[in-house]
Design a protein around this motif. Structure first.
Motif, mmCIF file in Angstrom:
data_model
loop_
_atom_site.group_PDB
_atom_site.id
_atom_site.type_symbol
_atom_site.label_atom_id
_atom_site.label_comp_id
_atom_site.label_asym_id
_atom_site.label_seq_id
_atom_site.Cartn_x
_atom_site.Cartn_y
_atom_site.Cartn_z
ATOM 1 N N GLY A 181 30.479 31.379 88.430
ATOM 2 C CA GLY A 181 30.931 31.166 87.059
ATOM 3 C C GLY A 181 29.762 31.074 86.109
ATOM 4 O O GLY A 181 28.624 31.388 86.468
ATOM 5 N N ILE A 182 30.016 30.632 84.878
ATOM 6 C CA ILE A 182 28.969 30.533 83.859
ATOM 7 C C ILE A 182 28.160 29.264 84.085
ATOM 8 O O ILE A 182 28.709 28.156 84.111
ATOM 9 C CB ILE A 182 29.563 30.525 82.445
ATOM 10 N N GLY A 183 26.843 29.412 84.249
ATOM 11 C CA GLY A 183 25.970 28.268 84.421
ATOM 12 C C GLY A 183 25.503 27.731 83.080
ATOM 13 O O GLY A 183 25.206 28.505 82.171
ATOM 14 N N VAL A 184 25.435 26.413 82.967
ATOM 15 C CA VAL A 184 24.963 25.757 81.748
ATOM 16 C C VAL A 184 23.760 24.899 82.115
ATOM 17 O O VAL A 184 23.814 24.100 83.057
ATOM 18 C CB VAL A 184 26.059 24.877 81.111
ATOM 19 N N TYR A 185 22.675 25.054 81.343
ATOM 20 C CA TYR A 185 21.434 24.334 81.615
ATOM 21 C C TYR A 185 20.893 23.727 80.322
ATOM 22 O O TYR A 185 20.866 24.390 79.276
ATOM 23 C CB TYR A 185 20.365 25.273 82.186
ATOM 24 N N ALA B 284 11.191 23.064 81.182
ATOM 25 C CA ALA B 284 12.030 22.762 82.340
ATOM 26 C C ALA B 284 13.506 22.964 82.015
ATOM 27 O O ALA B 284 13.933 22.745 80.880
ATOM 28 C CB ALA B 284 11.788 21.329 82.800
ATOM 29 N N TRP B 285 14.266 23.378 83.028
ATOM 30 C CA TRP B 285 15.710 23.530 82.919
ATOM 31 C C TRP B 285 16.389 22.480 83.802
ATOM 32 O O TRP B 285 15.932 22.193 84.908
ATOM 33 C CB TRP B 285 16.159 24.911 83.395
ATOM 34 N N GLN B 286 17.514 21.948 83.321
ATOM 35 C CA GLN B 286 18.328 21.033 84.114
ATOM 36 C C GLN B 286 19.759 21.535 84.136
ATOM 37 O O GLN B 286 20.381 21.714 83.086
ATOM 38 C CB GLN B 286 18.277 19.617 83.527
ATOM 39 N N HIS B 287 20.285 21.758 85.339
ATOM 40 C CA HIS B 287 21.658 22.238 85.471
ATOM 41 C C HIS B 287 22.621 21.132 85.086
ATOM 42 O O HIS B 287 22.528 20.002 85.571
ATOM 43 C CB HIS B 287 21.917 22.687 86.909
ATOM 44 N N VAL B 288 23.583 21.454 84.193
ATOM 45 C CA VAL B 288 24.553 20.443 83.763
ATOM 46 C C VAL B 288 25.992 20.851 84.041
ATOM 47 O O VAL B 288 26.876 19.994 84.044
ATOM 48 C CB VAL B 288 24.381 20.099 82.260
ATOM 49 N N GLN B 289 26.236 22.152 84.283
ATOM 50 C CA GLN B 289 27.613 22.580 84.531
ATOM 51 C C GLN B 289 27.623 23.993 85.091
ATOM 52 O O GLN B 289 26.778 24.815 84.740
ATOM 53 C CB GLN B 289 28.432 22.567 83.229
ATOM 54 N N SER C 141 27.081 17.612 74.375
ATOM 55 C CA SER C 141 26.635 17.826 75.758
ATOM 56 C C SER C 141 26.297 19.269 76.090
ATOM 57 O O SER C 141 25.647 19.533 77.105
ATOM 58 C CB SER C 141 27.715 17.342 76.725
ATOM 59 N N GLY C 142 26.756 20.229 75.268
ATOM 60 C CA GLY C 142 26.575 21.639 75.581
ATOM 61 C C GLY C 142 27.553 22.168 76.601
ATOM 62 O O GLY C 142 27.532 23.357 76.930
ATOM 63 N N LEU C 143 28.446 21.309 77.108
ATOM 64 C CA LEU C 143 29.386 21.725 78.147
ATOM 65 C C LEU C 143 30.442 22.666 77.591
ATOM 66 O O LEU C 143 30.803 22.611 76.410
ATOM 67 C CB LEU C 143 30.054 20.506 78.769
ATOM 68 N N LEU C 144 30.959 23.540 78.466
ATOM 69 C CA LEU C 144 31.954 24.537 78.094
ATOM 70 C C LEU C 144 33.361 24.086 78.472
ATOM 71 O O LEU C 144 33.559 23.447 79.511
ATOM 72 C CB LEU C 144 31.664 25.863 78.801
ATOM 73 N N SER C 145 34.311 24.467 77.634
ATOM 74 C CA SER C 145 35.726 24.333 77.981
ATOM 75 C C SER C 145 36.433 25.596 77.498
ATOM 76 O O SER C 145 36.087 26.158 76.456
ATOM 77 C CB SER C 145 36.345 23.093 77.339
#
Length: 358
Positions: A22-26, A33-38, A77-81
């Motif tokens: 699926g779509i990765g969110v960082y 630096a990147w941090q995976h959040v979703q 948060s940058g999270l997707l819905s």
């Protein structure tokens, strides 16, 4: 303080030998630096992505299918819905771009040789497609498998620091042609065309930040073509075509991603097979290419590359080695230098950045 997030599209299906889900969110930090959040999953081939102007809605085409989807970006948060999905009235959508006025989303249908406008609602969700889709005229190129018919591969809107237009630039891999398209108020389309070399297979385009120049990565013959662009009439004129692989390399290879440096002094293009990034020096006065260097992609099948929002880092998405490799752009030479940071993710094929005000 604004926060930056990276959204990563991927391939997911067995037919593509894919490992994405699926779509990765960082979250992307100032340090690089990147941090995976979703990971928004399960999704089918959310391959290419695009943001609306306010960067609060993300759009994705679903490669090898016939749909496009919209996702709300949470401002904190940058999270997707998920918002909704819609038919794009074309098979194997491969690229998308929001129109200048924000009223529609333009989608390239690779398999059907079409460009479809899908209406956008006030909340950013997808409305109905405008019918019929636009079809592209011309003679197919000589490659019997990959040029049997029209295959538009890109629909980027022509917007730079100097110009903000409603022209969409459409390299057509099947017809060896680059089209420019502008839709009028009554829904009809103005279309211009410039032919590339026979068998070139134009794939993706990038734009000089100041000069009215378009650079097209030609997939099949591993070249780039520089074209002049009249922003008033949409007319294109090919100026120069150069190879982006070393003269002593004779194995199978294909170009893919392309990007231009913010200062307009260099462009970058990926080579799948040679598995490299070509750095092409551009003349400061004319914008024409004049020298090329190569850097390892540090992975297999670099399908995509992009620059960070500040232009200081480059990211190369290696589809077959399931990695995104980070490079720092050398201030003096413009060459990409690996930082040692590698983001492991399944079958990445696209990255977009959103800067969100908290």
């Amino acid at each position: 303080m604004p926060r930056t997030f990276a959204y990563v599209g991927c391939r997911t299906t067995r037919e593509r030998n894919a490992e994405g889900t699926g779509i990765g969110v960082y979250a992307v930090f100032a340090s690089g630096a990147w941090q995976h959040v979703q990971t928004l999953e399960p999704l089918v081939n959310p391959s290419f992505l695009a943001l609306n102007r306010s960067q609060d809605v993300l759009y994705a085409v679903h490669g090898d299918g016939s749909t496009v989807s919209a996702y709300r970006i949470d401002p904190s948060s940058g999270l997707l819905s998920a918002l909704n999905s819609q038919s794009c009235e074309g098979r194997n959508p491969v690229h998308l771009a929001v129109s200048r006025d924000g009223s529609s989303l333009v989608v390239a249908g690779y398999a059907t040789g079409t460009a479809t406008r899908v209406a956008l609602q006030e909340d950013g969700s997808l409305g109905a497609p405008f019918l019929p889709p636009l079809e592209f005229p011309g003679e197919p190129g000589p490659h019997g498998v990959e040029q049997a018919s029209s295959h538009p591969h890109h629909v980027a809107r022509y917007v730079t620091r100097r110009f903000d237009t409603d022209w969409h630039i459409v390299p057509d891999k099947g017809l060896d042609t680059v089209f420019t398209v502008r839709w009028t108020g009554d829904g009809s389309a103005v279309v211009r065309a410039a032919r590339c070399r026979e068998g070139a297979g134009p794939r993706h385009a990038a734009f000089h930040p100041e000069l009215p120049l378009i650079y097209v990565a030609n997939e099949l013959d591993s070249t780039i073509t520089t074209l002049s662009f009249d922003t008033s009439t949409g007319e294109l004129m090919p100026l120069k075509t150069v190879s982006v692989i070393p003269s002593d390399f004779h194995a199978l290879t294909r170009t893919a991603g392309i990007a231009v440096a913010p200062d307009g002094r260099r462009l970058y293009v990926t080579n799948r097979g040679h598995d490299s990034v070509a750095t092409v020096q551009l003349d400061e006065q004319t914008g024409l290419p004049h020298a090329i260097d190569w850097t390892s992609a540090n992975g297999q099948c670099p399908r995509f590359l992009c620059l960070s929002p500040n232009g200081r880092e480059m990211y190369v998405a290696n589809e077959n080695s399931h990695s995104i490799v980070q490079y720092e752009i050398d201030i003096d030479t413009g060459l990409p230098v690996p930082t040692g940071r590698v983001i492991k993710t399944g079958s990445p094929v696209c990255i977009v950045f959103a800067t969100i005000e908290e």
